[in-house]
Design a protein around this motif. Sequence first.
Motif, PDB file in Angstrom:
ATOM      1  N   GLU A 174      -1.749  31.421 -18.255  1.00 26.19           N
ATOM      2  CA  GLU A 174      -1.261  31.319 -16.880  1.00 26.19           C
ATOM      3  C   GLU A 174      -1.150  29.870 -16.420  1.00 26.19           C
ATOM      4  OE1 GLU A 174      -4.117  33.366 -14.512  1.00 26.19           O
ATOM      5  OE2 GLU A 174      -5.745  32.083 -15.129  1.00 26.19           O
ATOM      6  N   ILE A 175      -0.521  29.714 -15.263  1.00 30.24           N
ATOM      7  CA  ILE A 175      -0.405  28.427 -14.585  1.00 30.24           C
ATOM      8  C   ILE A 175      -1.016  28.601 -13.199  1.00 30.24           C
ATOM      9  CG2 ILE A 175       1.172  26.719 -13.648  1.00 30.24           C
ATOM     10  CD1 ILE A 175       3.127  27.471 -15.851  1.00 30.24           C
ATOM     11  N   ASN A 176      -2.005  27.778 -12.878  1.00 33.04           N
ATOM     12  CA  ASN A 176      -2.719  27.875 -11.602  1.00 33.04           C
ATOM     13  C   ASN A 176      -2.538  26.613 -10.780  1.00 33.04           C
ATOM     14  OD1 ASN A 176      -3.915  30.366 -12.207  1.00 33.04           O
ATOM     15  ND2 ASN A 176      -5.527  29.342 -13.364  1.00 33.04           N
ATOM     16  N   ASN A 177      -2.409  26.785  -9.475  1.00 35.01           N
ATOM     17  CA  ASN A 177      -2.405  25.655  -8.559  1.00 35.01           C
ATOM     18  C   ASN A 177      -3.807  25.550  -7.967  1.00 35.01           C
ATOM     19  OD1 ASN A 177      -1.974  23.683  -6.717  1.00 35.01           O
ATOM     20  ND2 ASN A 177      -0.492  24.807  -5.508  1.00 35.01           N
ATOM     21  N   THR A 178      -4.701  24.827  -8.670  1.00 34.17           N
ATOM     22  CA  THR A 178      -6.103  24.759  -8.245  1.00 34.17           C
ATOM     23  C   THR A 178      -6.493  23.412  -7.670  1.00 34.17           C
ATOM     24  OG1 THR A 178      -6.779  24.031 -10.432  1.00 34.17           O
ATOM     25  CG2 THR A 178      -6.776  26.403 -10.014  1.00 34.17           C
ATOM     26  N   ASP A 179      -5.560  22.495  -7.580  1.00 31.19           N
ATOM     27  CA  ASP A 179      -5.907  21.133  -7.217  1.00 31.19           C
ATOM     28  C   ASP A 179      -4.885  20.603  -6.219  1.00 31.19           C
ATOM     29  OD1 ASP A 179      -7.015  18.622  -7.203  1.00 31.19           O
ATOM     30  OD2 ASP A 179      -6.232  18.046  -9.146  1.00 31.19           O
ATOM     31  N   PHE A 180      -5.352  19.990  -5.143  1.00 29.54           N
ATOM     32  CA  PHE A 180      -4.474  19.308  -4.200  1.00 29.54           C
ATOM     33  C   PHE A 180      -5.193  18.054  -3.737  1.00 29.54           C
ATOM     34  CE2 PHE A 180      -2.381  18.289  -0.260  1.00 29.54           C
ATOM     35  CZ  PHE A 180      -1.053  18.474  -0.606  1.00 29.54           C
ATOM     36  N   GLU A 181      -4.566  16.917  -3.960  1.00 31.22           N
ATOM     37  CA  GLU A 181      -5.197  15.635  -3.652  1.00 31.22           C
ATOM     38  C   GLU A 181      -4.291  14.772  -2.803  1.00 31.22           C
ATOM     39  OE1 GLU A 181      -6.025  13.768  -7.357  1.00 31.22           O
ATOM     40  OE2 GLU A 181      -7.429  15.296  -7.979  1.00 31.22           O
ATOM     41  N   GLY A 182      -4.899  13.774  -2.220  1.00 32.51           N
ATOM     42  CA  GLY A 182      -4.183  12.706  -1.553  1.00 32.51           C
ATOM     43  C   GLY A 182      -4.633  11.390  -2.172  1.00 32.51           C
TER      44      GLY A 182
ATOM     45  N   GLY B 147      -6.045   2.777  -6.971  1.00 31.32           N
ATOM     46  CA  GLY B 147      -6.342   3.359  -5.677  1.00 31.32           C
ATOM     47  C   GLY B 147      -7.404   4.431  -5.688  1.00 31.32           C
ATOM     48  N   LEU B 148      -7.614   5.001  -4.511  1.00 35.26           N
ATOM     49  CA  LEU B 148      -8.607   6.045  -4.292  1.00 35.26           C
ATOM     50  C   LEU B 148      -7.906   7.393  -4.184  1.00 35.26           C
ATOM     51  CD1 LEU B 148     -10.677   4.269  -1.523  1.00 35.26           C
ATOM     52  CD2 LEU B 148     -11.231   4.436  -3.944  1.00 35.26           C
ATOM     53  N   ASN B 149      -8.452   8.389  -4.852  1.00 38.07           N
ATOM     54  CA  ASN B 149      -7.979   9.771  -4.745  1.00 38.07           C
ATOM     55  C   ASN B 149      -9.064  10.604  -4.091  1.00 38.07           C
ATOM     56  OD1 ASN B 149      -5.863   8.832  -6.315  1.00 38.07           O
ATOM     57  ND2 ASN B 149      -5.714  10.721  -7.460  1.00 38.07           N
ATOM     58  N   PHE B 150      -8.668  11.567  -3.324  1.00 39.21           N
ATOM     59  CA  PHE B 150      -9.602  12.481  -2.696  1.00 39.21           C
ATOM     60  C   PHE B 150      -8.884  13.806  -2.507  1.00 39.21           C
ATOM     61  CE2 PHE B 150      -7.481   9.662   0.176  1.00 39.21           C
ATOM     62  CZ  PHE B 150      -6.830  10.523   1.045  1.00 39.21           C
ATOM     63  N   GLY B 151      -9.635  14.896  -2.590  1.00 42.04           N
ATOM     64  CA  GLY B 151      -9.005  16.188  -2.416  1.00 42.04           C
ATOM     65  C   GLY B 151      -9.918  17.343  -2.751  1.00 42.04           C
ATOM     66  N   VAL B 152      -9.299  18.496  -2.966  1.00 41.00           N
ATOM     67  CA  VAL B 152     -10.011  19.724  -3.253  1.00 41.00           C
ATOM     68  C   VAL B 152      -9.595  20.208  -4.632  1.00 41.00           C
ATOM     69  CG1 VAL B 152     -10.366  22.103  -2.550  1.00 41.00           C
ATOM     70  CG2 VAL B 152     -10.119  20.322  -0.820  1.00 41.00           C
ATOM     71  N   GLU B 153     -10.588  20.463  -5.473  1.00 41.68           N
ATOM     72  CA  GLU B 153     -10.333  21.014  -6.796  1.00 41.68           C
ATOM     73  C   GLU B 153     -11.256  22.209  -6.995  1.00 41.68           C
ATOM     74  OE1 GLU B 153     -10.557  19.800 -11.459  1.00 41.68           O
ATOM     75  OE2 GLU B 153     -10.269  18.239  -9.978  1.00 41.68           O
ATOM     76  N   LYS B 154     -10.667  23.382  -7.179  1.00 46.08           N
ATOM     77  CA  LYS B 154     -11.419  24.631  -7.343  1.00 46.08           C
ATOM     78  C   LYS B 154     -12.445  24.803  -6.224  1.00 46.08           C
ATOM     79  CE  LYS B 154     -10.652  24.639 -12.239  1.00 46.08           C
ATOM     80  NZ  LYS B 154     -11.163  24.441 -13.563  1.00 46.08           N
TER      81      LYS B 154
ATOM     82  N   ILE C  20       0.858  -1.175   0.000  1.00 40.43           N
ATOM     83  CA  ILE C  20       0.000   0.000   0.000  1.00 40.43           C
ATOM     84  C   ILE C  20       0.896   1.228   0.000  1.00 40.43           C
ATOM     85  CG2 ILE C  20      -0.188   0.042   2.514  1.00 40.43           C
ATOM     86  CD1 ILE C  20      -3.132   0.923   2.066  1.00 40.43           C
ATOM     87  N   GLN C  21       0.460   2.246  -0.726  1.00 40.21           N
ATOM     88  CA  GLN C  21       1.216   3.492  -0.745  1.00 40.21           C
ATOM     89  C   GLN C  21       0.284   4.669  -0.509  1.00 40.21           C
ATOM     90  OE1 GLN C  21       3.065   3.503  -4.619  1.00 40.21           O
ATOM     91  NE2 GLN C  21       1.548   4.893  -5.452  1.00 40.21           N
ATOM     92  N   PHE C  22       0.845   5.726   0.033  1.00 44.12           N
ATOM     93  CA  PHE C  22       0.131   6.962   0.318  1.00 44.12           C
ATOM     94  C   PHE C  22       0.833   8.079  -0.424  1.00 44.12           C
ATOM     95  CE2 PHE C  22      -0.182   4.149   3.950  1.00 44.12           C
ATOM     96  CZ  PHE C  22      -1.553   4.104   4.145  1.00 44.12           C
ATOM     97  N   GLY C  23       0.060   9.030  -0.919  1.00 40.44           N
ATOM     98  CA  GLY C  23       0.677  10.123  -1.650  1.00 40.44           C
ATOM     99  C   GLY C  23      -0.038  11.441  -1.474  1.00 40.44           C
ATOM    100  N   LEU C  24       0.708  12.514  -1.649  1.00 40.21           N
ATOM    101  CA  LEU C  24       0.183  13.868  -1.713  1.00 40.21           C
ATOM    102  C   LEU C  24       0.455  14.378  -3.116  1.00 40.21           C
ATOM    103  CD1 LEU C  24       1.398  15.282   1.702  1.00 40.21           C
ATOM    104  CD2 LEU C  24      -0.886  14.493   1.096  1.00 40.21           C
ATOM    105  N   CYS C  25      -0.571  14.929  -3.764  1.00 39.73           N
ATOM    106  CA  CYS C  25      -0.490  15.220  -5.194  1.00 39.73           C
ATOM    107  C   CYS C  25      -0.858  16.664  -5.513  1.00 39.73           C
ATOM    108  CB  CYS C  25      -1.413  14.299  -5.979  1.00 39.73           C
ATOM    109  SG  CYS C  25      -1.248  12.574  -5.598  1.00 39.73           S
ATOM    110  N   PRO C  26       0.060  17.610  -5.402  1.00 39.68           N
ATOM    111  CA  PRO C  26      -0.254  18.941  -5.900  1.00 39.68           C
ATOM    112  C   PRO C  26      -0.297  18.926  -7.425  1.00 39.68           C
ATOM    113  CG  PRO C  26       1.996  18.856  -5.104  1.00 39.68           C
ATOM    114  CD  PRO C  26       1.370  17.534  -4.802  1.00 39.68           C
ATOM    115  N   ALA C  27      -1.154  19.758  -8.005  1.00 30.52           N
ATOM    116  CA  ALA C  27      -1.295  19.798  -9.460  1.00 30.52           C
ATOM    117  C   ALA C  27      -1.359  21.247  -9.923  1.00 30.52           C
ATOM    118  CB  ALA C  27      -2.540  19.046  -9.899  1.00 30.52           C
TER     119      ALA C  27
END
Length: 178
Positions: free
Chosen positions: A43-51, A69-76, A29-36
Amino acid sequence: MNHSKKVVIIMTILTCLFTFKVFSIGAGIQFGLCPAFDINASEINNTDFEGNITGSLKLFRLPVNLGLGLNFGVEKSLLSFGLAAFTDYWVLDMQLVNTWNFYAGIGAYLKLMTNSCWNIQTTIGSRFFAGMNWLFIDNYLEYYVQINTIPSYVRNFSDRNGFFRLITPLETGLRVHF
């Protein structure tokens, strides 16, 4: 096909499976933090952050790692969740010191995310990764840390808009080898 030919074919397949050590795998099993970062013409926007929480399966005869796996996070500013899958091919696997290794490679990535029943988004991309792993207990247990770069294309099913996104996950995990 008569009975004796079926028996010969089945015995040949079973002999190949056990001879080639197909069952030499690692699962974990692995865990991750995924800025996008969303990339468009102006422009370039940082609008997404997931785990993510991902189950992984590493094959040894082929230097391949598979994950689902499962992803969850905040997008916009909206809470979203979904499924992600990847396949990695290890191009480089070097031993640094005893049971400390460095690896790097390429792969493919697919993700489906939603924040409502009508807003489904798909992401497809390629993975470029590098990481280090440590093997413990006679190479039975593996701990690893890796960084990925995933240039991807994102398309929303509801409004058919597409854009490019750069995802940079940092992942860590634990794998047991059989």
